[in-house]
Design a protein around this motif. Sequence first.
Motif, PDB file in Angstrom:
ATOM      1  N   MET A  87     -20.755-114.581  59.436  1.00  0.00           N
ATOM      2  CA  MET A  87     -21.360-113.178  59.471  1.00  0.00           C
ATOM      3  C   MET A  87     -22.703-113.437  60.030  1.00  0.00           C
ATOM      4  N   ALA A  88     -23.314-114.747  59.668  1.00  0.00           N
ATOM      5  CA  ALA A  88     -24.584-115.079  60.231  1.00  0.00           C
ATOM      6  C   ALA A  88     -24.648-115.167  61.943  1.00  0.00           C
ATOM      7  N   LEU A  89     -23.488-115.345  62.305  1.00  0.00           N
ATOM      8  CA  LEU A  89     -23.340-115.714  63.673  1.00  0.00           C
ATOM      9  C   LEU A  89     -23.595-114.129  64.689  1.00  0.00           C
ATOM     10  N   VAL A  90     -22.908-113.145  63.644  1.00  0.00           N
ATOM     11  CA  VAL A  90     -22.546-111.912  64.439  1.00  0.00           C
ATOM     12  C   VAL A  90     -24.102-111.456  64.355  1.00  0.00           C
ATOM     13  N   GLU A  91     -24.750-111.651  63.259  1.00  0.00           N
ATOM     14  CA  GLU A  91     -26.246-111.048  63.146  1.00  0.00           C
ATOM     15  C   GLU A  91     -27.228-111.774  64.105  1.00  0.00           C
ATOM     16  N   ASP A  92     -26.877-113.001  64.458  1.00  0.00           N
ATOM     17  CA  ASP A  92     -27.522-113.564  65.494  1.00  0.00           C
ATOM     18  C   ASP A  92     -27.327-113.090  66.966  1.00  0.00           C
ATOM     19  N   ILE A  93     -26.226-112.651  67.412  1.00  0.00           N
ATOM     20  CA  ILE A  93     -25.577-112.082  68.198  1.00  0.00           C
ATOM     21  C   ILE A  93     -26.240-110.755  68.567  1.00  0.00           C
ATOM     22  N   VAL A  94     -26.263-110.036  67.570  1.00  0.00           N
ATOM     23  CA  VAL A  94     -26.957-108.692  67.723  1.00  0.00           C
ATOM     24  C   VAL A  94     -28.604-108.919  67.830  1.00  0.00           C
ATOM     25  N   ARG A  95     -29.037-109.800  67.235  1.00  0.00           N
ATOM     26  CA  ARG A  95     -30.256-109.562  67.210  1.00  0.00           C
ATOM     27  C   ARG A  95     -30.821-110.669  68.805  1.00  0.00           C
ATOM     28  N   GLU A  96     -29.926-111.334  69.389  1.00  0.00           N
ATOM     29  CA  GLU A  96     -30.322-111.754  70.567  1.00  0.00           C
ATOM     30  C   GLU A  96     -30.121-110.464  71.682  1.00  0.00           C
ATOM     31  N   LYS A  97     -29.136-109.750  71.365  1.00  0.00           N
ATOM     32  CA  LYS A  97     -29.251-108.501  72.337  1.00  0.00           C
ATOM     33  C   LYS A  97     -30.612-107.606  72.221  1.00  0.00           C
ATOM     34  N   LEU A  98     -30.666-107.627  71.039  1.00  0.00           N
ATOM     35  CA  LEU A  98     -31.904-106.796  70.772  1.00  0.00           C
ATOM     36  C   LEU A  98     -33.310-107.378  71.328  1.00  0.00           C
ATOM     37  N   PHE A  99     -33.341-108.589  71.282  1.00  0.00           N
ATOM     38  CA  PHE A  99     -34.631-109.292  72.046  1.00  0.00           C
ATOM     39  C   PHE A  99     -34.165-109.300  73.733  1.00  0.00           C
ATOM     40  N   LEU A 100     -33.025-109.034  74.113  1.00  0.00           N
ATOM     41  CA  LEU A 100     -33.027-108.986  75.620  1.00  0.00           C
ATOM     42  C   LEU A 100     -33.259-107.508  75.994  1.00  0.00           C
ATOM     43  N   HIS A 101     -33.098-106.429  75.071  1.00  0.00           N
ATOM     44  CA  HIS A 101     -33.198-105.143  75.486  1.00  0.00           C
ATOM     45  C   HIS A 101     -34.538-104.530  75.059  1.00  0.00           C
ATOM     46  N   LEU A 102     -35.323-105.037  74.226  1.00  0.00           N
ATOM     47  CA  LEU A 102     -36.542-104.567  73.600  1.00  0.00           C
ATOM     48  C   LEU A 102     -37.754-105.507  73.927  1.00  0.00           C
ATOM     49  N   HIS A 103     -38.764-104.756  73.513  1.00  0.00           N
ATOM     50  CA  HIS A 103     -39.886-105.884  73.914  1.00  0.00           C
ATOM     51  C   HIS A 103     -40.908-105.593  72.850  1.00  0.00           C
ATOM     52  N   ARG A 104     -41.789-106.373  73.122  1.00  0.00           N
ATOM     53  CA  ARG A 104     -43.129-106.366  72.138  1.00  0.00           C
ATOM     54  C   ARG A 104     -42.613-106.832  70.519  1.00  0.00           C
ATOM     55  N   GLU A 105     -43.308-106.233  69.674  1.00  0.00           N
ATOM     56  CA  GLU A 105     -43.118-106.679  68.216  1.00  0.00           C
ATOM     57  C   GLU A 105     -41.641-105.896  67.705  1.00  0.00           C
ATOM     58  N   ILE A 106     -40.867-104.928  68.412  1.00  0.00           N
ATOM     59  CA  ILE A 106     -39.816-104.295  67.612  1.00  0.00           C
ATOM     60  C   ILE A 106     -38.876-105.200  67.094  1.00  0.00           C
ATOM     61  N   PRO A 107     -38.318-106.207  68.058  1.00  0.00           N
ATOM     62  CA  PRO A 107     -37.332-107.228  67.561  1.00  0.00           C
ATOM     63  C   PRO A 107     -37.655-107.688  66.166  1.00  0.00           C
ATOM     64  N   TYR A 108     -39.034-108.236  66.156  1.00  0.00           N
ATOM     65  CA  TYR A 108     -39.589-108.791  65.162  1.00  0.00           C
ATOM     66  C   TYR A 108     -39.676-108.328  63.659  1.00  0.00           C
ATOM     67  N   VAL A 109     -39.869-106.792  63.879  1.00  0.00           N
ATOM     68  CA  VAL A 109     -40.156-106.343  62.628  1.00  0.00           C
ATOM     69  C   VAL A 109     -38.975-105.526  62.278  1.00  0.00           C
ATOM     70  N   LEU A 110     -37.747-105.491  63.093  1.00  0.00           N
ATOM     71  CA  LEU A 110     -36.636-104.830  62.630  1.00  0.00           C
ATOM     72  C   LEU A 110     -35.712-105.463  61.723  1.00  0.00           C
ATOM     73  N   THR A 111     -35.291-104.810  60.843  1.00  0.00           N
ATOM     74  CA  THR A 111     -34.280-105.214  59.678  1.00  0.00           C
ATOM     75  C   THR A 111     -33.094-105.146  60.167  1.00  0.00           C
ATOM     76  N   GLN A 112     -32.087-106.277  59.786  1.00  0.00           N
ATOM     77  CA  GLN A 112     -30.693-105.882  60.022  1.00  0.00           C
ATOM     78  C   GLN A 112     -29.878-106.152  58.749  1.00  0.00           C
ATOM     79  N   GLY A 113     -28.952-105.309  58.611  1.00  0.00           N
ATOM     80  CA  GLY A 113     -28.202-105.431  57.381  1.00  0.00           C
ATOM     81  C   GLY A 113     -26.585-105.283  57.579  1.00  0.00           C
TER      82      GLY A 113
END
Length: 92
Positions: free
Chosen positions: A1-27
């Motif tokens: 499950m952690a790998l899936v969260e990491d994949i989604v987080r990677e895509k968030l970093f690729l598509h978003l910028h600035r602080e948004i991926p850092y302050v976003l909470t996944q669940g």
Amino acid sequence: MALVEDIVREKLFLHLHREIPYVLTQGNVVWEKEGDTQIIYQNLTCRSSNQASIVIGPGGRTVQAITAEAKTDIEALLGCPVDLTLNVRSQK
């Protein structure tokens, strides 16, 4: 499950910028198997509605692109079809 969260987080970093991926909470809300398909629902919680609208993007295109790219990578990882849904919401 952690790998899936990491994949989604990677895509968030690729598509978003600035602080948004850092302050976003996944669940992960749902992780179940129906037939040979993995069903995954994940909440992406932003600090503000402004940040949520950036994640969603014009006409929902940003979150759709993130979902599509993450789904492809997750299917390759798991070796089965995946139904991935990302729900974007704000705390405020």
